[in-house]
Structure formats: structure tokens, C-alpha cells
Design a protein around this motif. Sequence first.
Motif, short mmCIF file in Angstrom:
data_model
loop_
_atom_site.label_atom_id
_atom_site.label_comp_id
_atom_site.label_asym_id
_atom_site.label_seq_id
_atom_site.Cartn_x
_atom_site.Cartn_y
_atom_site.Cartn_z
N ALA A 137 0.84 -1.20 0.00
CA ALA A 137 0.00 0.00 0.00
C ALA A 137 0.88 1.26 0.00
O ALA A 137 0.54 2.27 -0.63
CB ALA A 137 -0.93 0.00 1.20
N THR A 138 2.01 1.19 0.69
CA THR A 138 2.95 2.31 0.69
C THR A 138 3.52 2.53 -0.71
O THR A 138 3.69 3.68 -1.16
CB THR A 138 4.09 2.05 1.69
N VAL A 139 3.80 1.43 -1.40
CA VAL A 139 4.27 1.54 -2.79
C VAL A 139 3.21 2.19 -3.66
O VAL A 139 3.50 3.12 -4.44
CB VAL A 139 4.64 0.15 -3.35
N LEU A 140 1.97 1.73 -3.55
CA LEU A 140 0.88 2.29 -4.34
C LEU A 140 0.68 3.78 -4.03
O LEU A 140 0.47 4.60 -4.94
CB LEU A 140 -0.41 1.53 -4.07
N GLN A 141 0.75 4.11 -2.74
CA GLN A 141 0.58 5.51 -2.36
C GLN A 141 1.69 6.37 -2.94
O GLN A 141 1.45 7.51 -3.38
CB GLN A 141 0.58 5.63 -0.83
N GLY A 142 2.91 5.84 -2.97
CA GLY A 142 4.02 6.57 -3.58
C GLY A 142 3.78 6.83 -5.05
O GLY A 142 4.06 7.94 -5.55
N TRP A 143 3.27 5.85 -5.78
CA TRP A 143 2.95 6.04 -7.19
C TRP A 143 1.87 7.10 -7.36
O TRP A 143 1.92 7.91 -8.29
CB TRP A 143 2.49 4.72 -7.80
N MET A 144 0.90 7.11 -6.46
CA MET A 144 -0.15 8.13 -6.53
C MET A 144 0.43 9.51 -6.26
O MET A 144 0.12 10.48 -6.96
CB MET A 144 -1.25 7.81 -5.51
N ASP A 145 1.27 9.62 -5.24
CA ASP A 145 1.88 10.90 -4.90
C ASP A 145 2.74 11.44 -6.04
O ASP A 145 2.85 12.67 -6.22
CB ASP A 145 2.74 10.77 -3.63
N ASP A 146 3.33 10.54 -6.82
CA ASP A 146 4.17 10.95 -7.95
C ASP A 146 3.34 11.20 -9.21
O ASP A 146 3.91 11.53 -10.26
CB ASP A 146 5.22 9.88 -8.25
N GLY A 147 2.03 11.02 -9.13
CA GLY A 147 1.16 11.27 -10.28
C GLY A 147 1.20 10.18 -11.33
O GLY A 147 0.75 10.38 -12.46
#
Length: 205
Positions: A137-147
Motif C-alpha cells: 500500500a505504501t508503494v501504491l501511495q508513492g505512485w499516486m503521490d508521484d502522479g
Amino acid sequence: MEDAAPQTRIQTRNRKTILSAGLDVFSAHGFRGATLDQIASTAGLSKPNLLYYFPSKEAVYTALLDDLLVTWLDPLRALDPAGEPIAEILAYAQRKLMMSRDYPRESRLFANEILQGAPLVGPVLHTELRALVDDRATVLQGWMDDGLIRRTDPVHLIFSIWSLTQHYADFDVQIRAVLDDDDPFPGAECFLDQLYRSLLEPRQR
């Protein structure tokens, strides 16, 4: 302490036969509804012969769950933080779908265990599974934060993949009744690809 003597080919074969029979019986009847007599009959062995390998119904069930948990989390572990985000998520969904296609008995065994309150796998759910989901989930959130993918709840995204893929194993009879026994997996594969692309592809600015 001396190591246990290696099993003969016949012993290895019989153990695999018992576990396969146990998988059939437990996935159909659940732990409470299954009996050693049913497992022995399905395995084509006598009950005393079965008891030579496994001292109880619980021992067969535990061995099955232990083997299952070794591989059940592998599809999520394989999601690569360094990969292309949408491709990684789609590949994860497809791996889970293929597990439902190739391991329907295992999926139903796991579902029955969860429906009974996870008496045996509960500790794993609270430790190993939770840690893995938190990490991914942290990985997915990072991808979201990076657009790189559209914002959504990363944990519920993982839950949705579980639901939309394991359904094809756990509700196989219902699905095939609606589809008149056609193979559901090619259509499911295309649908999941379309669904998650439309959900996750970033909006054009």
C-alpha cells in the motif's frame, strides 16, 4: 536429535494423495463438515492407513493451510516497486485471477477458513499478511503521490483485486450457470484489464 528418515516414494505418493483428497473434502464441506472417513474414501485408502501419515483431521487441515500460505501471498510479493505502476497492478490482478483458475480448491479452502473466523491462519493475517499489505500500500501511495496512477485508497484497491479475482473460484458454480458453462476466464481477464486501466490511468491535464 536425529533427522527423520526420508520418505519412500510410496510414502511421498500417499501423503500427496491424502492432501489432495483432504483439499477436495475441506473445500467442499469446510473443516467442521469434513471427516477422516470422507478423506480416506476420497484418497482410496483405509482410515488406518491415513492415520499412519496424519494423526487427525486437524493435522491434514493444518498441513494443507501451511502449504497454501507458502504460495498464497506470492502474487502480491511479486509486485515490483521499481516497475511501471499500471503494468505492475494489472499483472498482480492477472496473477490472482490465474490462481483462481488453477487453484480453485485452495481458494475455497482459504475462504472457508476465513468464514470460520480464521482459527488457524489468524496469526498470519495479523502479522505477515498485514505487513505485506502495508508495504505494498505504501508503494501504491508513492505512485499516486508521484502522479503515476490516479489517487484512490491503496488498501481498498488491493481488497478489490482480491474480491474480483477470488470470486471466480469461490462462486464458480454460480458463474458457470450464468455463462452456460462457458470458460469465464478470458472474459474476466479482459474486463479486469479494462476496469483497472480506467480506474488508475492519470487524467490528462
